[in-house]
Design an enzyme around this catalytic site. Structure first.
Site, PDB file in Angstrom:
ATOM      1  N   SER A 134      35.326  38.262  45.642  1.00 42.59           N
ATOM      2  CA  SER A 134      35.681  37.819  44.227  1.00 42.59           C
ATOM      3  C   SER A 134      34.428  36.942  43.667  1.00 42.59           C
ATOM      4  O   SER A 134      34.609  36.774  42.371  1.00 42.59           O
ATOM      5  CB  SER A 134      36.721  36.883  44.321  1.00 42.59           C
ATOM      6  N   THR A 135      33.722  36.197  44.217  1.00 44.33           N
ATOM      7  CA  THR A 135      32.661  35.315  43.715  1.00 44.33           C
ATOM      8  C   THR A 135      31.680  36.214  42.887  1.00 44.33           C
ATOM      9  O   THR A 135      31.190  35.814  41.875  1.00 44.33           O
ATOM     10  CB  THR A 135      31.828  34.621  44.776  1.00 44.33           C
TER      11      THR A 135
END
Lengths: 96, 571
Positions: free
Chosen positions: B292-293
């Site tokens: 998700s980063t």
């Protein structure tokens, strides 16, 4: 008589030259010895200087090892029973 | 009679003169032979006996942190050897040495083997310290001697070991800056003539070529911040039973790395105990799935292409999205979300859909623009470039997966750079580990300041109400993004093994520090980035901001008075 005097004079000159050469030789050897002695001394001092410089370096390493933050942290916590500052320890005073 | 006496005297005189002259002639002839005819031969012989040219190894440059505190230094050490003339004597002397020198059982066995084989010169202990040497010399052993050798010392033991690296027995850099800057640190060897007398005693040293000391190196690392980072990282890796972890702290505005830590670490003072696993600088040498980063890149690219709008709602579905045989899942049923909420709640489905709406070539170009898929060029050896598949190899579903950070691998420092682009208002600043004064920062525009500010605000929301709540700091606004990716094991993503990460910057409104924390394969109860990595970020930042005296904005005009107590301290 004159010939004898001449030969004595020659002998004297020869001896003077010999003595002069010997004095020069002795002086030269003495001078050389002095230089060699000074070289020994200089070398000794250089070695001593190097040793002292190395000692300084080793002391610096020792100092840095003692300042190792992990060590300082452990001493502060475990030996000196110190604790970290928390927000509750802080008064906030508004600047006028 | 008198005439006779004179004649005798004269004869004597001439006799003495002739003898003296003859002696002189003999001496002169001999001197002539020695000094002129055989000059070359004797001169050579004399030089061989009294003079020797010795190569002097230069002193390796020291390494300091940004405040001039020593990180690595070279000093003299002592290497002890044994001349094996008689095996029996050698064994006896070795037994005596065993009482004052610590030998590992394998080392001791090796020395014994060498004595048995009849080797003449045997090393007993290389590069030992003065105390051990004094213990050995006190034994007064006939066949044991020592020479002085330069040794590299790392006074802080494990601190910044992956950045510093280490040297081999010949003082050649093997890892870290020791390797990268080996030629700069090494210096140039010199030559000296050593003059000895008849007793082989040195009386003069003439410098033929002065050895040039290696240059000292000043790193951007701050010893205190490095310590704080390492301490918290070790705690997190141990508590979460993870395989490894890494954290990097960077000055947001200059790209200077203030701390770079990896755990497990090693002690460069003790090279024999170092394993290949511990030696890896995970911050730059490890490719991992960002998860998700990476949504920062997806949303920034979408905003740049005007594909999404700030306040508009996007359908994230009921938690499962199926397309062309693939299934993408969210950790909750989100329904309709704004882009801010997509990032805060970390919706995979919406990120995938947004990524799919962008043209492939454009998305690829944007990923490249974020400097992913290539090395950052930091002054450390062994940097990985991450894995970004060429556009021609992308499939129909590639952009879906890329949208939430799969089908791509990055290094921790690359994802740090992604967050820093947002922190700087859209500029890429190359990270550096070497202090340069005056320091000129080269900025490269990646996204518009408008997009960067939107993302900054979104990332703030991640920490306020989203998945990164545990990264929050009491007095400072934090912007960040959590990441939890499944581990790729033998070509398949594992459902129960993960890599947890958090990347962010503080203070969110005026970023001073950007940081990333990656915890690989946590096997404890928690595995989400927001649970495992975010608290580490928070703890490191809290201490670092205090140490750097960066006051919170609202407290700029106040005086802080601490209650004095005898036992308070800060690290």
């Amino acid at each position: 008589m004159q010939r004898l005097r001449d030969s004595q004079k020659n002998l004297f000159i020869f001896i003077v030259i010999l003595i002069t050469i010997t004095i020069f030789a002795i002086f030269s050897i003495w001078h050389k010895l002095g230089v060699v002695k000074a070289s020994y001394r200089l070398h000794e001092l250089q070695v001593r200087k190097k040793r002292l410089q190395e000692k300084i370096k080793r002391l610096e390493i020792r100092k840095e090892k003692l300042l190792n933050l992990k060590r300082v942290d452990e001493i502060a916590k475990n030996q000196l029973k110190m604790r970290k500052v928390t927000p509750e320890d802080i008064y906030i005073v508004v600047e006028e | 009679m008198k005439k006779d006496v004179n004649r005798i005297n004269k004869f004597r005189l001439y006799f003495v003169l002739s003898i003296t002259l003859l002696a002189f002639i003999i001496i002169i002839v001999r001197l002539y032979t020695l000094q002129i005819i055989d000059h070359k031969y004797y001169y050579k012989k004399k030089l061989q006996q009294s003079k020797s040219v010795v190569e002097v190894s230069p002193e390796r440059g020291a390494i300091f942190d940004r405040n001039g505190r020593v990180l690595a230094l070279t000093a003299d050490s002592f290497s002890v050897y044994l001349i094996n003339k008689h095996k029996k004597n050698s064994f006896e002397e070795l037994e005596k040495l065993k009482k004052v020198v610590f030998f590992s059982s394998s080392d001791f066995r090796k020395i014994r083997e060498r004595i048995s084989k009849g080797k003449r010169f045997i090393w007993i202990k290389r590069k030992t310290d003065e105390t051990v040497l004094s213990r050995i010399t006190r034994l007064n052993l006939k066949n044991v001697g020592y020479i002085i050798e330069k040794k590299r010392y790392y006074p802080n033991d494990t601190l910044a070991c992956h950045v510093l690296g280490l040297v081999n027995i010949d003082n050649k850099g093997l890892e870290g800056v020791e390797r990268y800057f080996d030629s700069t640190l090494s210096g140039v060897p010199g030559k000296i003539i050593i003059k000895r007398d008849a007793r082989r005693k040195v009386f003069e040293e003439v410098v033929l070529q002065k050895p040039e000391k290696g240059e000292d190196l000043y790193l951007t690392i701050d010893k205190v911040i490095q310590y704080i980072t390492e301490k918290e990282l070790e705690k997190a890796v141990t508590e979460n039973k993870a395989r490894w972890g890494t954290a990097i702290i960077m000055n947001s505005q200059t790209g200077e790395i203030l701390a770079m830590a990896s755990y497990p670490s090693y002690n460069p003072n003790n090279p024999t105990s170092i394993t290949k696993f511990n030696r890896r600088n995970r911050a730059i040498e490890e490719n991992y799935t960002p998860g998700s980063t990476f949504k920062i890149v997806t949303l920034a690219s979408a905003f740049e292409a005007n594909i999404i709008r700030k306040g508009k709602l996007y359908n994230c579905g009921n938690g499962v999205f199926k397309y062309n045989g693939i299934e993408i899942r969210d950790h909750a049923r989100f329904g309709a979300l704004t882009p801010k909420e997509i990032l805060a709640k970390s919706s995979n489905i919406c990120s995938a859909k947004i990524a799919h709406r962008m043209r492939r070539a454009y998305f690829y170009k944007m990923i490249k623009k974020f400097h992913l898929g290539r090395k950052t060029g930091i002054e450390l050896p062994g940097e990985e470039s991450g894995i970004l598949r060429r556009l021609t190899l992308w499939t129909d579903i590639s952009s879906f997966y890329l949208g939430f950070g799969y089908e791509i691998s990055v290094t921790p420092i690359q994802i740090l750079e992604v967050a820093n682009i947002i922190a700087t208002g859209g500029y890429y600043i190359k990270p550096t580990i070497i202090e340069r004064k005056p320091y000129s920062v080269r900025r490269e525009r990646v996204i518009s300041s408008r997009t960067a500010n939107i993302l900054k605000e979104f990332m703030k929301e991640v920490v306020i109400s989203g998945t990164g709540k545990l990264a929050r700091l009491e007095d400072y606004p934090v912007s960040g993004k959590t990441g939890t990716a499944e581990l790729l094991i033998e070509g398949k993503y594992s459902k129960d093994r993960h890599v947890a990460s958090f990347v962010g910057f503080v203070p969110a409104d005026n970023p001073k520090l950007t940081a990333v924390v990656v915890i690989y394969d946590p096997m404890g109860d928690k595995y989400y980035g927001g649970e495992v990595a975010a608290p580490v970020f928070s703890r490191i930042m809290r201490e670092t901001l205090t140490y750097l005296n960066i006051l919170p904005k609202k407290k700029k005009n106040i005086i802080i008075v601490r209650k004095r107590s005898s036992n308070e301290y800060t690290s």
